[in-house]
Design an enzyme around this catalytic site. Structure first.
Site, PDB file in Angstrom:
ATOM      1  CE  LYS A  35      -2.853   2.915   2.854  1.00 42.10           C
ATOM      2  NZ  LYS A  35      -3.721   3.081   4.032  1.00 42.10           N
ATOM      3  CB  ALA A  93      -8.313   7.356   4.690  1.00 41.22           C
ATOM      4  N   GLY A  94     -11.092   7.697   6.280  1.00 38.19           N
ATOM      5  CA  GLY A  94     -12.148   8.676   6.494  1.00 38.19           C
ATOM      6  C   GLY A  94     -13.487   8.095   6.916  1.00 38.19           C
ATOM      7  CG  ASN A 114      -5.973   1.061  11.654  1.00 36.77           C
ATOM      8  OD1 ASN A 114      -4.795   0.868  11.469  1.00 36.77           O
ATOM      9  ND2 ASN A 114      -6.498   0.772  12.839  1.00 36.77           N
ATOM     10  CB  THR A 115      -9.070   5.562  12.831  1.00 41.04           C
ATOM     11  OG1 THR A 115      -7.717   5.746  12.441  1.00 41.04           O
ATOM     12  CG2 THR A 115      -9.346   6.372  14.088  1.00 41.04           C
ATOM     13  N   GLY A 148      -8.361   8.978   9.616  1.00 39.99           N
ATOM     14  CA  GLY A 148      -8.682   9.037  11.039  1.00 39.99           C
ATOM     15  C   GLY A 148      -9.748  10.051  11.409  1.00 39.99           C
TER      16      GLY A 148
END
Lengths: 66, 270
Positions: free
Chosen positions: B112, B199-200, B221-222, B173
């Site tokens: 990635k 993301a987001g 992830n977050t 995040g």
């Protein structure tokens, strides 16, 4: 002799191979990758790759990340 | 050849195919920000993810050398590891990270790529991303690239040889969800490689929306690791992805301004 290991100065014995260094750090058998002066040292050549005075050594591993 | 698989077939129905490999799960997860390895393991399992990102960092020297290793809870023979270049702000650092990762993972070349522009937004630096892509593709890496939601850049990255293009939904995040669904739709419509939102995402409905827009998958992830109950959120995300994918394939009704009765008008007795 002095080397830079993961960003810090370290004194190691002369005639240290990459395998010797990894073993002396207690990292033998761990999954890691080694770079000397920005060149990757393949695991298969650890025992014959000699560390030289002034080398910049990076030892990396996989950690959690996104 | 029929693409419809029987439910009990070992080959996945409706697989996500990246670089010729079929995956059952369209949810890809990161392994950062968990409180410990046990939580990492439990949340990753609950997510059903098969592709899991890891970061490459310096080994601790002389301290905690017997601490648990991530690869013991995320074993490379069970998961497809996706080393990332998180934290890199130049093409040079990103390429160096990928080469170390390939050595670390015995020649595994799926990576990635993310090259960041600044710390406040963590938006991608597209100039550096393009430069790194060029070198990595040339060097034989299979590049899944993090990018912004610009359809033109997404197409360029595909043309350069990336195996998947991963536009952001919102800043890394941030949990803001998909800020520009029309751009994501345009990227999907133009694409010849898988498009994954990366993301987001904040919650399951964000993941479902990404899939309803036609994305091939979502990487997060977050949103999971930062939830009050990460393991339950991992399960919610799995369901959100599956629901969104099915809704996309089923084809939603058009939006209309006025009502349309669900019960027949004929046969009323009043």
């Amino acid at each position: 002799m002095e080397i830079t290991l993961n960003g810090a100065t370290r004194t190691i014995p002369a005639q240290t191979s990459a395998s010797d260094l990894i073993e002396s750090l207690g990292l033998a058998g761990q999954r890691l990758a080694l770079e000397v002066n920005r060149e990757i040292v393949p695991r298969s050549t650890f025992s014959e790759h000699m560390i030289r005075p002034g080398d910049t050594v990076e030892i990396v591993r996989a950690i959690g990340g996104g | 050849m029929s693409t419809v698989m029987q439910p009990n077939s070992s080959a996945p129905a409706d697989p996500l195919i990246i670089d010729g490999i079929a995956y059952r799960s369209r949810l890809l997860v990161g392994t950062g920000k968990y409180k410990d390895m046990a939580e990492t393991r439990a949340a990753t399992e609950a997510s059903g993810a098969e592709i899991v990102t890891v970061a490459i960092r310096r080994t601790n020297i002389g301290q905690n050398t017997d601490e648990p290793n991530l690869l013991e809870v995320i074993p490379p023979d069970r998961y497809t590891l996706l080393p990332n270049t998180a934290g890199c702000y130049t093409a040079e650092d990103a390429v160096r990270t990928c080469r170390l990762a390939r050595e670390l993972l015995d020649g595994h070349d799926l990576v990635k790529l993310e090259v960041l522009g600044d710390e406040k937004t963590l938006f991608p630096d597209i100039v550096q991303t393009i430069a790194a892509t060029e070198t990595l593709v040339e060097d034989g890496f299979k590049v899944m690239v993090y990018t912004n939601d610009d359809p033109i850049i997404a197409k360029r990255l595909e043309e350069m040889g990336c195996v998947a293009v991963m536009p952001l939904a919102a800043p890394i995040g941030s949990g803001l969800g998909i800020r520009n669904p029309y751009n994501i739709m345009t990227i999907v419509e133009n694409a010849g490689v898988p498009i994954l939102v990366d993301a987001g995402v904040g919650t399951a409905s964000d993941a479902a929306l990404a899939m309803e827009l036609g994305c091939d998958g979502v990487l997060m992830n977050t949103a999971i690791a930062g939830a009050q109950d990460p393991v339950m959120m991992a399960s919610a995300m799995k369901k959100g992805i599956e629901a969104g994918r099915e809704a996309f394939l089923a084809g939603r009704i058009p939006r209309k301004r006025f009502a349309s009765a669900s019960s027949p008008i004929d046969g009323t007795f009043f």
